[in-house]
Scaffold this motif. Structure first.
Motif, PDB file in Angstrom:
ATOM      1  N   THR A 114       3.793  -0.666   2.766  1.00 34.25           N
ATOM      2  CA  THR A 114       4.380  -1.916   3.263  1.00 34.25           C
ATOM      3  C   THR A 114       4.345  -2.954   2.140  1.00 34.25           C
ATOM      4  O   THR A 114       3.394  -2.983   1.363  1.00 34.25           O
ATOM      5  N   PRO A 115       5.397  -3.799   2.037  1.00 34.88           N
ATOM      6  CA  PRO A 115       5.506  -4.714   0.895  1.00 34.88           C
ATOM      7  C   PRO A 115       4.305  -5.644   0.724  1.00 34.88           C
ATOM      8  O   PRO A 115       3.783  -5.785  -0.358  1.00 34.88           O
ATOM      9  N   GLN A 116       3.851  -6.241   1.803  1.00 38.03           N
ATOM     10  CA  GLN A 116       2.649  -7.060   1.712  1.00 38.03           C
ATOM     11  C   GLN A 116       1.617  -6.370   2.577  1.00 38.03           C
ATOM     12  O   GLN A 116       1.985  -5.659   3.502  1.00 38.03           O
ATOM     13  N   LYS A 137       3.115  10.114  -0.750  1.00 39.76           N
ATOM     14  CA  LYS A 137       3.517   8.729  -1.029  1.00 39.76           C
ATOM     15  C   LYS A 137       5.028   8.592  -1.191  1.00 39.76           C
ATOM     16  O   LYS A 137       5.644   7.681  -0.644  1.00 39.76           O
ATOM     17  N   GLY A 138       5.649   9.513  -1.923  1.00 33.67           N
ATOM     18  CA  GLY A 138       7.103   9.447  -2.120  1.00 33.67           C
ATOM     19  C   GLY A 138       7.860   9.566  -0.811  1.00 33.67           C
ATOM     20  O   GLY A 138       8.803   8.812  -0.549  1.00 33.67           O
ATOM     21  N   PHE A 139       7.425  10.490   0.030  1.00 34.60           N
ATOM     22  CA  PHE A 139       8.032  10.714   1.339  1.00 34.60           C
ATOM     23  C   PHE A 139       7.990   9.429   2.170  1.00 34.60           C
ATOM     24  O   PHE A 139       8.997   8.962   2.687  1.00 34.60           O
ATOM     25  N   CYS A 140       6.792   8.834   2.259  1.00 30.73           N
ATOM     26  CA  CYS A 140       6.616   7.607   3.047  1.00 30.73           C
ATOM     27  C   CYS A 140       7.370   6.429   2.415  1.00 30.73           C
ATOM     28  O   CYS A 140       7.957   5.605   3.117  1.00 30.73           O
ATOM     29  N   ALA A 141       7.375   6.381   1.082  1.00 30.67           N
ATOM     30  CA  ALA A 141       8.029   5.264   0.375  1.00 30.67           C
ATOM     31  C   ALA A 141       9.545   5.294   0.569  1.00 30.67           C
ATOM     32  O   ALA A 141      10.170   4.241   0.745  1.00 30.67           O
ATOM     33  N   VAL A 142      10.149   6.481   0.558  1.00 30.61           N
ATOM     34  CA  VAL A 142      11.595   6.603   0.787  1.00 30.61           C
ATOM     35  C   VAL A 142      11.949   6.026   2.159  1.00 30.61           C
ATOM     36  O   VAL A 142      12.904   5.266   2.319  1.00 30.61           O
ATOM     37  N   ILE A 143      11.141   6.368   3.153  1.00 30.99           N
ATOM     38  CA  ILE A 143      11.383   5.902   4.523  1.00 30.99           C
ATOM     39  C   ILE A 143      11.122   4.395   4.627  1.00 30.99           C
ATOM     40  O   ILE A 143      11.918   3.654   5.217  1.00 30.99           O
ATOM     41  N   ALA A 144      10.023   3.940   4.036  1.00 33.97           N
ATOM     42  CA  ALA A 144       9.701   2.503   4.067  1.00 33.97           C
ATOM     43  C   ALA A 144      10.803   1.694   3.400  1.00 33.97           C
ATOM     44  O   ALA A 144      11.202   0.629   3.887  1.00 33.97           O
ATOM     45  N   ASN A 145      11.314   2.196   2.289  1.00 32.34           N
ATOM     46  CA  ASN A 145      12.390   1.514   1.574  1.00 32.34           C
ATOM     47  C   ASN A 145      13.635   1.388   2.458  1.00 32.34           C
ATOM     48  O   ASN A 145      14.255   0.327   2.539  1.00 32.34           O
ATOM     49  N   TYR A 147      13.706   1.397   5.653  1.00 38.50           N
ATOM     50  CA  TYR A 147      13.349   0.509   6.772  1.00 38.50           C
ATOM     51  C   TYR A 147      13.437  -0.960   6.368  1.00 38.50           C
ATOM     52  O   TYR A 147      14.067  -1.774   7.050  1.00 38.50           O
ATOM     53  N   TYR A 148      12.812  -1.301   5.233  1.00 36.65           N
ATOM     54  CA  TYR A 148      12.767  -2.705   4.809  1.00 36.65           C
ATOM     55  C   TYR A 148      14.061  -3.173   4.155  1.00 36.65           C
ATOM     56  O   TYR A 148      14.528  -4.276   4.412  1.00 36.65           O
ATOM     57  N   MET A 149      14.632  -2.349   3.288  1.00 34.41           N
ATOM     58  CA  MET A 149      15.793  -2.789   2.515  1.00 34.41           C
ATOM     59  C   MET A 149      17.102  -2.670   3.275  1.00 34.41           C
ATOM     60  O   MET A 149      17.994  -3.478   3.104  1.00 34.41           O
ATOM     61  N   VAL A 184       6.439   8.061  10.490  1.00 28.57           N
ATOM     62  CA  VAL A 184       6.473   6.963   9.511  1.00 28.57           C
ATOM     63  C   VAL A 184       7.229   5.764  10.070  1.00 28.57           C
ATOM     64  O   VAL A 184       6.743   4.626  10.021  1.00 28.57           O
ATOM     65  N   PHE A 185       8.430   6.003  10.611  1.00 28.19           N
ATOM     66  CA  PHE A 185       9.200   4.883  11.164  1.00 28.19           C
ATOM     67  C   PHE A 185       8.449   4.199  12.304  1.00 28.19           C
ATOM     68  O   PHE A 185       8.418   2.969  12.389  1.00 28.19           O
ATOM     69  N   SER A 186       7.823   4.983  13.175  1.00 32.12           N
ATOM     70  CA  SER A 186       7.069   4.399  14.293  1.00 32.12           C
ATOM     71  C   SER A 186       5.877   3.591  13.789  1.00 32.12           C
ATOM     72  O   SER A 186       5.555   2.536  14.349  1.00 32.12           O
TER      73      SER A 186
END
Length: 198
Positions: A114-116, A137-145, A147-149, A184-186
């Motif tokens: 998460t960004p912050q 980390k890459g798997f979760c980061a792709v999804i987080a990106n 989601y946020y972006m 991850v999304f949940s």
């Protein structure tokens, strides 16, 4: 040595007084998702995972607790079905421990993506081992990106399978990848809601 900092809790069954209680509580919620499906059950597991992260639990510490319980042969009672008095007890299987802890690790890594810092952690100990972090980390980061972006709540499974291939040389079945993505999304929806509730 206690793996999680204990604190005063008003939870009905004192889930957060010891790492053993936290491990049992998480495992019961994990089994609930497996037995009864996602939705609210998944959100409950994620919330328990977020709390475990906040109180300073580690994936390794909770794995040790569950492994010790499994090896002792203790049976874990299922979460109560509201209104029903039937309770089912069963032993913990090794593969259940592995999968439950993997889910938990994915939640912990998602929080780290998460960004912050959305969840304050009471411990400076890393929540997951380097091996697990590197693998997921890459798997979760792709999804987080996404989601946020881009405000997305779903990605093509192929994209995530390619990420898995790049990191570990093999990819999981599409249905498994989809369930990990949902986790991850949940988690992101729990720790960092982006849209107003309808």
């Amino acid at each position: 040595m206690l793996q999680c900092r204990s604190h005063d809790s008003n939870s009905p069954d004192d889930d957060y007084h010891s790492s053993r209680n936290i491990a049992i509580s998480l495992f019961r919620r994990y089994r609930n998702v497996i037995d009864r499906g996602g939705g609210d059950n998944l959100k409950e597991f994620i919330s328990a995972g977020v709390n475990a992260y906040a109180v300073g639990c580690t994936e390794e510490g909770l794995r040790k607790e569950l492994t010790a319980i499994r090896e002792s042969g203790v049976e874990i009672e299922a979460l109560q079905n509201y209104g029903g008095s039937t309770s089912v007890k069963s032993k913990i299987l090794a593969e259940e421990v592995d999968e439950c802890i993997l889910w938990l690790s994915i939640i912990f890594i998602t929080i780290l993506c998460t960004p912050q810092p959305t969840i304050v952690r009471w411990s400076s100990t890393p929540p997951v081992s380097d091996d697990i972090r590197l693998q997921w980390k890459g798997f979760c980061a792709v999804i987080a990106n996404a989601y946020y972006m881009r405000g997305m709540a779903w990605l093509p499974v192929k994209t995530l399978q390619l990420e898995q291939m790049a990191v570990s040389g093999c990819a999981e079945e599409p249905s498994v990848v989809a369930s990990r993505m949902r986790l991850v999304f949940s988690t992101l929806e729990v720790v960092s809601p982006q849209w107003p509730r309808v």
